[in-house]
Motif scaffolding. Structure first.
Motif, PDB file in Angstrom:
ATOM      1  N   SER A   1       0.833  -1.210   0.000  1.00 47.64           N
ATOM      2  CA  SER A   1       0.000   0.000   0.000  1.00 47.64           C
ATOM      3  C   SER A   1       0.858   1.246   0.000  1.00 47.64           C
ATOM      4  CB  SER A   1      -0.928   0.008   1.217  1.00 47.64           C
ATOM      5  OG  SER A   1      -1.843  -1.059   1.171  1.00 47.64           O
ATOM      6  N   GLN A   2       1.948   1.224   0.769  1.00 48.58           N
ATOM      7  CA  GLN A   2       2.833   2.383   0.828  1.00 48.58           C
ATOM      8  C   GLN A   2       3.483   2.638  -0.530  1.00 48.58           C
ATOM      9  OE1 GLN A   2       5.459   2.634   4.301  1.00 48.58           O
ATOM     10  NE2 GLN A   2       4.394   0.880   5.172  1.00 48.58           N
ATOM     11  N   LEU A   3       3.951   1.579  -1.152  1.00 49.26           N
ATOM     12  CA  LEU A   3       4.589   1.722  -2.461  1.00 49.26           C
ATOM     13  C   LEU A   3       3.611   2.253  -3.505  1.00 49.26           C
ATOM     14  CD1 LEU A   3       6.608  -1.628  -2.481  1.00 49.26           C
ATOM     15  CD2 LEU A   3       7.618   0.671  -2.511  1.00 49.26           C
ATOM     16  N   PHE A   4       2.414   1.661  -3.539  1.00 44.16           N
ATOM     17  CA  PHE A   4       1.430   2.052  -4.549  1.00 44.16           C
ATOM     18  C   PHE A   4       0.960   3.482  -4.328  1.00 44.16           C
ATOM     19  CE2 PHE A   4      -2.736   2.212  -6.590  1.00 44.16           C
ATOM     20  CZ  PHE A   4      -2.442   1.641  -7.836  1.00 44.16           C
ATOM     21  N   SER A   5       0.703   3.855  -3.077  1.00 41.05           N
ATOM     22  CA  SER A   5       0.220   5.210  -2.783  1.00 41.05           C
ATOM     23  C   SER A   5       1.274   6.251  -3.150  1.00 41.05           C
ATOM     24  CB  SER A   5      -0.149   5.339  -1.311  1.00 41.05           C
ATOM     25  OG  SER A   5      -1.264   4.541  -1.007  1.00 41.05           O
ATOM     26  N   TYR A   6       2.539   5.928  -2.889  1.00 44.19           N
ATOM     27  CA  TYR A   6       3.597   6.874  -3.248  1.00 44.19           C
ATOM     28  C   TYR A   6       3.689   7.025  -4.765  1.00 44.19           C
ATOM     29  CZ  TYR A   6       8.001   9.406  -3.041  1.00 44.19           C
ATOM     30  OH  TYR A   6       8.971  10.380  -3.164  1.00 44.19           O
ATOM     31  N   MET A   7       3.544   5.934  -5.479  1.00 43.20           N
ATOM     32  CA  MET A   7       3.555   6.007  -6.939  1.00 43.20           C
ATOM     33  C   MET A   7       2.366   6.822  -7.449  1.00 43.20           C
ATOM     34  SD  MET A   7       4.780   2.219  -8.246  1.00 43.20           S
ATOM     35  CE  MET A   7       4.655   2.723  -9.979  1.00 43.20           C
ATOM     36  N   GLU A   8       1.200   6.636  -6.848  1.00 43.99           N
ATOM     37  CA  GLU A   8       0.005   7.399  -7.250  1.00 43.99           C
ATOM     38  C   GLU A   8       0.225   8.892  -7.071  1.00 43.99           C
ATOM     39  OE1 GLU A   8      -4.384   5.526  -7.119  1.00 43.99           O
ATOM     40  OE2 GLU A   8      -3.535   6.101  -5.191  1.00 43.99           O
ATOM     41  N   SER A   9       0.816   9.277  -5.944  1.00 40.64           N
ATOM     42  CA  SER A   9       0.975  10.694  -5.631  1.00 40.64           C
ATOM     43  C   SER A   9       2.074  11.359  -6.449  1.00 40.64           C
ATOM     44  CB  SER A   9       1.277  10.866  -4.137  1.00 40.64           C
ATOM     45  OG  SER A   9       0.195  10.414  -3.356  1.00 40.64           O
TER      46      SER A   9
END
Length: 313
Positions: free
Chosen positions: A218-226
């Motif tokens: 979740s941390q990796l994906f959210s950072y990529m999204e932002s």
């Protein structure tokens, strides 16, 4: 209060507040009758600023046809929201961002005067001029676009602003400018509001930072999204303290996809949202998403969806 000019501007807007274009129209919603507040400013205004000053307000519960950002400028008040049918205490320095048609009302019964400042933005203006710059933040984009698919979503954003936030200074400038309107006031206000929205987006991200207890995926994906407009594998690895080679092997284990495929998923989903719900040009959308030119965006979109972006715009 800060300075005579600002105080005079607040006093002027407060005197005008009861005389704004308060036009509540009845609209049926789910078998009920709702009051819909129309645009409070002049018809040719795309943005406006208003202020309430007093110790008592019992606003009629209503919905509105525009985006708004309200501030507890001085003192505390209550915001009655349709979300969960509750009252939200707005402490001095708090910010409340509302969508079109979200249920809302101001409540205040205080021994001393409070000041509530509001920045109002026409719906069409927001989607055309302000959505693009914040589109790298997927959660904010979903919030601002939700009314286009769910007219009565009743979502809102509420957070406290640090005392040193530049948002306070921007709001003061807008209050003074709108209270002393000139022929070019709209041209002056619109970039100030863009700056305010960008700062609000930053504060929103900071107040919703991922905590360490969240799964790594979740941390990796959210950072990529932002950061999808600029992110590289090296950037992602550096942020989380990994070697790029290790991360390139980890991502397929976590997501079943490599970095490039994950990034393409994120960008294409944002592209679809922007094409469906805004008037941004394909060239502008390509730039917002981080593509160096629209040709590369066309190729990626056609490969991903099997059709050209122009077929949706």
């Amino acid at each position: 209060m800060k300075g005579r000019m600002l105080s005079d501007a607040i006093e002027k807007l407060a005197r005008e507040f009861p005389h704004l274009h308060w036009d509540f129209r009845l609209e049926p919603v789910s078998g009920k009758t709702e009051f819909i507040s129309q645009w409070l400013g002049e018809p040719d205004e795309e943005v406006m600023v208003c202020a309430f000053k007093g110790n008592h307000i019992q606003e009629r519960f209503h919905r509105q046809s525009f985006f708004f950002i309200n501030f507890a400028y001085y003192g505390d008040y209550e915001a009655v929201s349709a979300k969960y049918d509750h009252k939200l205490l707005m402490k001095e320095g708090d910010c409340y961002v509302g969508q079109p048609y979200s249920g809302y009302a101001l409540r205040c019964d205080s021994a001393e005067d409070v000041v509530i400042a509001g920045v109002l933005i026409q719906r069409k203006t927001f989607l055309r001029d302000y959505l693009g710059p914040i589109s790298s933040d997927a959660s904010l984009v979903r919030f601002f676009l939700d009314p286009t698919t769910n007219a009565y979503s009743d979502e809102f954003i509420h957070f406290s602003l640090p005392k040193d936030s530049p948002i306070h200074h921007l709001l003061d400038l807008m209050i003074i400018e709108y209270a002393n309107k000139k022929q070019d006031t709209q041209k002056v206000l619109k970039p100030l509001i863009l700056s305010m929205i960008m700062y609000i987006a930053r504060e929103y991200r900071l107040s919703h930072e991922i905590v360490d207890t969240d799964p790594l995926s979740s941390q990796l994906f959210s950072y990529m999204e932002s950061h999808s407009d600029t992110i590289t594998l090296s950037d992602l690895a550096a942020h989380f303290g990994y070697h790029p080679v290790y991360l390139s092997r980890l991502l397929p284990k976590l997501f079943g996809k490599n970095f490039s495929s994950l990034l393409l998923d994120i960008r294409m989903k944002k592209a679809k949202i922007l094409l469906d719900h805004t008037d941004l040009t394909i060239e502008k959308i390509a730039a917002v998403l981080g593509y160096s030119n629209s040709s590369n965006f066309y190729k990626s979109f056609r490969h991903y969806y099997g059709k050209s972006p122009s077929s949706l715009s």
